[in-house]
Design a protein around this motif. Sequence first.
Motif, PDB file in Angstrom:
ATOM      1  N   SER A 199       0.874  -1.162   0.000  1.00 29.94           N
ATOM      2  CA  SER A 199       0.000   0.000   0.000  1.00 29.94           C
ATOM      3  C   SER A 199       0.916   1.217   0.000  1.00 29.94           C
ATOM      4  O   SER A 199       2.152   1.075   0.029  1.00 29.94           O
ATOM      5  N   LYS A 200       0.352   2.408  -0.018  1.00 31.08           N
ATOM      6  CA  LYS A 200       1.166   3.617   0.015  1.00 31.08           C
ATOM      7  C   LYS A 200       1.951   3.725   1.315  1.00 31.08           C
ATOM      8  O   LYS A 200       3.007   4.356   1.374  1.00 31.08           O
ATOM      9  N   ASP A 201       1.460   3.061   2.373  1.00 29.06           N
ATOM     10  CA  ASP A 201       2.081   3.197   3.694  1.00 29.06           C
ATOM     11  C   ASP A 201       2.900   1.986   4.126  1.00 29.06           C
ATOM     12  O   ASP A 201       3.563   2.039   5.159  1.00 29.06           O
ATOM     13  N   LEU A 202       2.863   0.894   3.368  1.00 31.93           N
ATOM     14  CA  LEU A 202       3.606  -0.313   3.718  1.00 31.93           C
ATOM     15  C   LEU A 202       4.331  -0.829   2.487  1.00 31.93           C
ATOM     16  O   LEU A 202       3.701  -1.137   1.469  1.00 31.93           O
ATOM     17  N   ARG A 203       5.654  -0.935   2.597  1.00 31.75           N
ATOM     18  CA  ARG A 203       6.474  -1.318   1.445  1.00 31.75           C
ATOM     19  C   ARG A 203       7.610  -2.231   1.881  1.00 31.75           C
ATOM     20  O   ARG A 203       7.991  -2.261   3.044  1.00 31.75           O
TER      21      ARG A 203
END
Length: 277
Positions: A199-203
């Motif tokens: 997601s945009k917050d978890l990479r």
Amino acid sequence: MYHPCLPRTIKATRAVSYFAAGSALVLASASSFADPSPALDRLNLSVGGYRVDPTFQLNGNTQYGSFDTGNIDRNSTTLGRVRAEMLLFDNQGLSFDYYNYRKNYSGAIDRTIPVGAGSSINGSGDANIAVDFAQLAYKWWLGKGNDVFGIGLGAGYYRAHIDVNASATLNGSSGTLSESYTEKTFAPLLELGWKHAFSKDLRMYAEASGVKKNWGSVTGHIYSAAIGAEWYPLANVGVGADYGISRIRISRNGDNNNDANLNIKLKGPSAYLKVRF
């Protein structure tokens, strides 16, 4: 308590702040660009520590002949580390990385060390090692979806300082050994990377880099690789962690047999406080 890594880490943090400030005009016009991949940020800064289990080896020439300490494993230590990434366009930008290694290897050569032909030194001593490493690369990111692949070209800078002091007995005769070397140089840099956005917050990400110089009196290479993840529980503030390994080899080819070789292997986890814009 005074921590020897702290002043240099503060200086590196200031350098990253200037790096960010100088990017303000670019970021101010970011709205004119399309949204980048969710795996990338327009600008992110990371400050933290690199917890390593080091292996050290030093060899060189003395008045008695050549010596080699062999591989010496030492206790874990934490290195200050600062990193930054910035997109100049949708898929191009800059990346910066800095860390420093400071260690006194007290008793590092409390052993019998072969020197010359058929002789050996029996003695004790210590070695002070200091290595600063910084790299700056221009990076191209390939891909627009949740997976992007990067390749970067730039320059790496490293400075190594070595002090060796020892008292020894050679074939029944006592003597002392005191050597000091300071070398610094720039070298070409190649970076490779991969990032995946859950997601945009978890990479998660994987990266590798190499610095190599094979000309002049100071030669050597630094190779690094890491795999890790980052999470932003807040819109602009997050945390990151990775596990990496670095191999450092610096050789000095001096006059009058004044040669020395330094090998350091660092492996362990890094943890960061991250800010993005």
